[in-house]
Write a protein that holds these residues in place. Structure first.
Motif, mmCIF file in Angstrom:
data_model
loop_
_atom_site.group_PDB
_atom_site.id
_atom_site.type_symbol
_atom_site.label_atom_id
_atom_site.label_comp_id
_atom_site.label_asym_id
_atom_site.label_seq_id
_atom_site.Cartn_x
_atom_site.Cartn_y
_atom_site.Cartn_z
ATOM 1 N N THR A 3 0.841 -1.191 0.000
ATOM 2 C CA THR A 3 0.000 0.000 0.000
ATOM 3 C C THR A 3 0.874 1.237 0.000
ATOM 4 O OG1 THR A 3 -1.773 -1.159 1.141
ATOM 5 C CG2 THR A 3 -1.814 1.239 1.251
ATOM 6 N N TRP A 4 0.495 2.194 -0.822
ATOM 7 C CA TRP A 4 1.257 3.419 -1.009
ATOM 8 C C TRP A 4 0.339 4.614 -0.765
ATOM 9 C CZ3 TRP A 4 6.432 2.971 -2.609
ATOM 10 C CH2 TRP A 4 6.828 1.688 -2.962
ATOM 11 N N ALA A 5 0.804 5.590 -0.011
ATOM 12 C CA ALA A 5 0.031 6.796 0.280
ATOM 13 C C ALA A 5 0.646 7.988 -0.447
ATOM 14 C CB ALA A 5 0.017 7.056 1.785
ATOM 15 N N LEU A 6 -0.208 8.792 -1.038
ATOM 16 C CA LEU A 6 0.223 9.977 -1.756
ATOM 17 C C LEU A 6 0.876 10.955 -0.782
ATOM 18 C CD1 LEU A 6 0.062 11.462 -4.541
ATOM 19 C CD2 LEU A 6 -2.070 12.478 -3.712
ATOM 20 N N GLU A 7 2.011 11.523 -1.180
ATOM 21 C CA GLU A 7 2.669 12.517 -0.327
ATOM 22 C C GLU A 7 1.734 13.712 -0.139
ATOM 23 O OE1 GLU A 7 6.508 13.577 -1.902
ATOM 24 O OE2 GLU A 7 7.467 12.100 -0.604
ATOM 25 N N SER A 8 1.749 14.284 1.037
ATOM 26 C CA SER A 8 0.796 15.335 1.407
ATOM 27 C C SER A 8 0.836 16.542 0.470
ATOM 28 C CB SER A 8 1.033 15.776 2.851
ATOM 29 O OG SER A 8 2.342 16.265 3.004
ATOM 30 N N GLN A 9 1.964 16.847 -0.107
ATOM 31 C CA GLN A 9 2.060 18.019 -0.987
ATOM 32 C C GLN A 9 1.215 17.877 -2.247
ATOM 33 O OE1 GLN A 9 6.205 17.355 -1.130
ATOM 34 N NE2 GLN A 9 6.261 17.055 -3.349
ATOM 35 N N PHE A 10 0.795 16.641 -2.579
ATOM 36 C CA PHE A 10 -0.003 16.408 -3.779
ATOM 37 C C PHE A 10 -1.497 16.243 -3.487
ATOM 38 C CE2 PHE A 10 4.267 14.704 -4.739
ATOM 39 C CZ PHE A 10 4.585 15.497 -5.822
ATOM 40 N N ILE A 11 -1.879 16.232 -2.231
ATOM 41 C CA ILE A 11 -3.275 15.990 -1.858
ATOM 42 C C ILE A 11 -4.211 16.996 -2.531
ATOM 43 C CG2 ILE A 11 -4.924 15.983 0.073
ATOM 44 C CD1 ILE A 11 -3.182 13.514 0.113
ATOM 45 N N GLY A 12 -3.832 18.253 -2.570
ATOM 46 C CA GLY A 12 -4.687 19.292 -3.131
ATOM 47 C C GLY A 12 -4.882 19.212 -4.635
ATOM 48 N N GLN A 15 -6.921 13.779 -7.499
ATOM 49 C CA GLN A 15 -8.279 13.347 -7.213
ATOM 50 C C GLN A 15 -8.244 12.411 -6.006
ATOM 51 O OE1 GLN A 15 -10.582 12.071 -10.608
ATOM 52 N NE2 GLN A 15 -9.234 13.225 -11.983
ATOM 53 N N SER A 16 -9.308 12.420 -5.206
ATOM 54 C CA SER A 16 -9.305 11.691 -3.935
ATOM 55 C C SER A 16 -9.046 10.194 -4.086
ATOM 56 C CB SER A 16 -10.608 11.924 -3.178
ATOM 57 O OG SER A 16 -11.704 11.445 -3.912
ATOM 58 N N PHE A 17 -9.456 9.589 -5.202
ATOM 59 C CA PHE A 17 -9.229 8.153 -5.347
ATOM 60 C C PHE A 17 -7.745 7.818 -5.468
ATOM 61 C CE2 PHE A 17 -9.593 9.436 -9.791
ATOM 62 C CZ PHE A 17 -8.646 8.665 -10.442
ATOM 63 N N MET A 18 -6.915 8.823 -5.779
ATOM 64 C CA MET A 18 -5.480 8.593 -5.933
ATOM 65 C C MET A 18 -4.705 8.752 -4.623
ATOM 66 S SD MET A 18 -4.807 7.766 -9.049
ATOM 67 C CE MET A 18 -3.046 7.974 -9.055
ATOM 68 N N VAL A 68 4.142 14.618 -12.120
ATOM 69 C CA VAL A 68 4.631 13.405 -11.478
ATOM 70 C C VAL A 68 4.345 13.505 -9.985
ATOM 71 C CG1 VAL A 68 6.642 11.968 -10.987
ATOM 72 C CG2 VAL A 68 6.423 13.073 -13.223
ATOM 73 N N MET A 69 3.593 12.538 -9.463
ATOM 74 C CA MET A 69 3.270 12.508 -8.039
ATOM 75 C C MET A 69 4.034 11.375 -7.366
ATOM 76 S SD MET A 69 -0.786 13.394 -8.007
ATOM 77 C CE MET A 69 -1.279 12.193 -9.222
ATOM 78 N N ARG A 70 4.334 11.599 -6.091
ATOM 79 C CA ARG A 70 5.093 10.617 -5.311
ATOM 80 C C ARG A 70 4.197 9.963 -4.271
ATOM 81 N NH1 ARG A 70 10.834 11.869 -4.015
ATOM 82 N NH2 ARG A 70 10.148 11.503 -1.886
ATOM 83 N N PHE A 71 4.400 8.655 -4.103
ATOM 84 C CA PHE A 71 3.679 7.871 -3.104
ATOM 85 C C PHE A 71 4.704 7.180 -2.211
ATOM 86 C CE2 PHE A 71 0.996 8.235 -6.760
ATOM 87 C CZ PHE A 71 -0.306 8.303 -6.294
ATOM 88 N N LEU A 72 4.459 7.210 -0.928
ATOM 89 C CA LEU A 72 5.352 6.558 0.026
ATOM 90 C C LEU A 72 4.702 5.272 0.532
ATOM 91 C CD1 LEU A 72 6.520 9.666 2.063
ATOM 92 C CD2 LEU A 72 7.692 8.516 0.171
ATOM 93 N N PRO A 73 5.518 4.251 0.793
ATOM 94 C CA PRO A 73 4.935 2.995 1.290
ATOM 95 C C PRO A 73 4.374 3.184 2.690
ATOM 96 C CG PRO A 73 7.333 2.877 1.344
ATOM 97 C CD PRO A 73 6.975 4.184 0.683
#
Length: 119
Positions: A3-12, A15-18, A68-73
């Motif tokens: 499972t990977w979570a989107l880095e907070s800087q990209f939340i805004g 889209q929420s499903f990402m 390009v968006m980053r996701f952290l484990p």
């Protein structure tokens, strides 16, 4: 996989499903529970029409717009079935003694008529 979570800087901007992606083999479940298939074209992998890859323990996704968006484990917790935090407010010895007192009172009051001796 994982499972990977989107880095907070990209939340805004995402889209929420990402916001969270869970991979199992060539399948992915997004934050809303929608299932997607990871596809491969040549040496590149794609998820929801965006190219994905990992580098240095980070998952990247380049969308159609070129962002390009980053996701952290996410940390996966493995629960030990024999390990638990004891609640300091619980006293199992007292609870057991209370239960025995209730049982004794029930027997004394002939609650269990089938167990009480006939007069």
């Amino acid at each position: 996989s994982g499972t990977w979570a989107l880095e907070s800087q990209f939340i805004g901007i995402a889209q929420s499903f990402m916001h969270r992606l869970t991979f199992v083999g060539n399948r992915c479940i997004d934050a809303r529970g929608q299932k997607w298939k990871v596809t491969q074209e040549g040496d590149h992998f794609f998820l929801i029409k965006g190219r994905i890859w990992t580098s240095g323990g980070v998952l990247y996704r380049e969308g159609k717009s070129g962002i390009v968006m980053r996701f952290l484990p996410e940390e996966e917790e493995e629960a030990d079935p024999f390990e638990f935090d004891e609640d300091p407010d619980l006293n199992f010895e007292e609870d057991e003694q209370d239960g025995l007192k209730v049982l004794e009172k029930m027997l004394y009051d002939r609650y269990f008529t089938g167990l009480a001796p006939d007069d």
